[in-house]
Design an enzyme around this catalytic site. Structure first.
Site, PDB file in Angstrom:
ATOM      1  CE1 TYR A   1      -3.470  -2.680   0.191  1.00 46.90           C
ATOM      2  CE2 TYR A   1      -2.364  -3.406   2.192  1.00 46.90           C
ATOM      3  CZ  TYR A   1      -3.288  -3.625   1.180  1.00 46.90           C
ATOM      4  OH  TYR A   1      -4.019  -4.792   1.154  1.00 46.90           O
TER       5      TYR A   1
ATOM      6  CB  THR B   1      -8.327  -0.542  20.025  1.00 46.21           C
ATOM      7  OG1 THR B   1      -7.313   0.462  20.068  1.00 46.21           O
ATOM      8  CG2 THR B   1      -7.679  -1.915  19.992  1.00 46.21           C
ATOM      9  CG  PHE B   2      -8.612   4.193  16.924  1.00 47.78           C
ATOM     10  CD1 PHE B   2      -8.677   4.608  15.599  1.00 47.78           C
ATOM     11  CD2 PHE B   2      -7.385   3.760  17.425  1.00 47.78           C
ATOM     12  CE1 PHE B   2      -7.559   4.603  14.794  1.00 47.78           C
ATOM     13  CE2 PHE B   2      -6.250   3.754  16.614  1.00 47.78           C
ATOM     14  CZ  PHE B   2      -6.339   4.184  15.301  1.00 47.78           C
TER      15      PHE B   2
END
Ligand SMILES: *[C@@H]1O[C@H](CO)[C@@H](O)[C@H](O)[C@H]1NC(C)=O
Ligand SMILES: *[C@@H]1O[C@H](CO)[C@@H](O)[C@H](O)[C@H]1NC(C)=O
Ligand SMILES: *[C@@H]1O[C@H](CO)[C@@H](O)[C@H](O)[C@H]1NC(C)=O
Ligand SMILES: *[C@@H]1O[C@H](CO)[C@@H](O)[C@H](O)[C@H]1NC(C)=O
Length: 358
Positions: free
Chosen positions: A158, A230-231
């Site tokens: 990427y 985790t967000f």
């Protein structure tokens, strides 16, 4: 005209907010809290629907030793980075530098054969004054004072972090547990000092010389599993690596992060950033792999399952149960072993660098 304007206003604002950044929070008592993330924005539905979410509890009795896991290698480069109060987290962002030697590559470990590059460092913590622990991952359901996460993206596949974040094999995140010690890790100290200039939301400050490698404990031992951010948007693109030793911070330095606030300006009743960890998610059968040769003790006497594990922890690492006690609270009646079987507190502190969770 007034009612019409009101209606337009009422419809337009939530829509545009959903397109950009909805004011999400780690506070589950509020509408923007973790239980609602998946409903706030259609791009965040994995937060609710995802079955391979993070963080998780690391159950030491469920680890799978994988001899194929090589050590993880993180470049030891000094970089310039920007520390930002996003209103939810202190986030250190490392610009992709045009000079490649100024980037921090990661190779080896569970990301192999892909190479990754560190893009962000985030810190999770609790309310220190109450002794609240703020790590996201727990070990045997013990939560630790704080957790630093080094988030890297796959440079083989990427172009940048934003693209990689939503794509297969996009991210690799190294989680380092932060525990209370006599001396603060040098790079953590830089982060706490710089945090004093980003008290309010959207404030930023530059760190001229930051060495991300310095945040890592001196160990090659880790546990790895496939999970998510985790967000929001909680994309399930993250290979997690949880190092098996902590780094240390003094209570005073840890407390500095507790001054960070969620608002842009000083409020009569401050809205603090702590605690800023996401609640645990279930493993749902995911494998917890490790490069630690876990030794299982052959039980000679009949015992229940939990004893098997505690005994194993003691065999593998005499200080572990001691730490467990310390990590919960001094009244913990489930303490694994009588204290006289353990090293004295002095020896324990002296040996801290070699302390393992598992
Ligand atoms: C990253 O690059 C942008 C644009 O070139 C610049 O504005 C910003 O200050 C840089 N941030 C860091 C952390 O170097
Ligand atoms: C990081 O990886 C790139 C290739 O992806 C390489 O050109 C660069 O030299 C590496 N940086 C360091 C410091 O090794
Ligand atoms: C990331 O890469 C994509 C695809 O190449 C590009 O469209 C996008 O503008 C890039 N984003 C940033 C923030 O550089
Ligand atoms: C231990 O228990 C006592 C009395 O039950 C209580 O006052 C004290 O706060 C407890 N300590 C911790 C660390 O929980």
């Amino acid at each position: 005209m007034k009612p019409l304007r009101f209606i337009l206003f009422g419809c337009f604002i939530p829509y545009s907010a959903a397109l950009s950044e909805y004011p999400w929070t780690f506070d589950n008592d509020l509408l923007g809290g973790p239980d609602f993330w998946g409903l706030l924005n259609k791009h965040w539905r994995m937060c609710t629907m995802g079955q391979m979410q993070s963080p998780v509890n690391i159950d030491p009795s469920k680890l799978f030793y994988d001899a194929g896991l090589s050590p993880i290698v993180v470049d030891n480069n000094v970089v310039e980075a920007e520390l930002h109060n996003t209103g939810q987290l202190p986030v250190l962002t490392i610009n992709d530098s045009l000079i490649l030697s100024r980037n921090i590559n990661i190779s080896g470990g569970p990301g192999n054969p892909y190479r990754y590059r560190i893009h962000k460092v985030v810190v999770h913590f609790g309310r220190v004054i109450d002794g609240e622990k703020g790590s996201e991952h727990t070990v045997d359901f013990v939560r630790f004072p704080a957790e630093v996460q080094l988030i890297a993206y796959n440079t083989d596949l990427y172009a940048n972090f934003t693209e990689a974040m939503t794509q297969p094999r996009g991210l690799l995140a190294i989680a380092v547990i932060v525990d209370i010690g006599d001396v603060t890790n040098i790079e953590l100290r830089k982060l706490t000092v710089a945090s004093q200039s980003i008290t309010y939301k959207d404030s930023k400050t530059m760190l001229k010389k930051f060495n991300v490698h310095g945040l890592l404990p001196k160990t090659t031992n880790y546990v790895t599993y496939e999970g998510s951010l985790t967000f929001p948007g909680c994309y399930e693109t993250v290979t997690w690596v949880i190092m098996n030793n902590p780094v240390y911070i003094t209570r005073e330095d840890l407390q500095i992060w507790n001054d960070l606030q969620q608002t842009e300006f000083k409020q009569p009743n401050p809205v603090f950033m702590f605690p800023n960890y996401r609640p645990l998610k279930t493993l749902n059968g995911r494998l917890l792999r490790t490069n630690i040769r876990v030794k299982y003790k052959r039980m000679t006497t009949q015992s229940c399952a939990s004893n098997v594990y505690l005994d194993m922890g003691y065999q593998a690492n005499p200080t572990r149960s001691h730490h467990r006690r310390h990590a919960l609270n001094d009244n913990d009646s489930h303490s694994a072993l009588p204290m006289d079987k353990l090293d004295s507190r002095g020896d324990f502190l002296k040996n801290m660098e070699s302390f393992d969770y598992i």
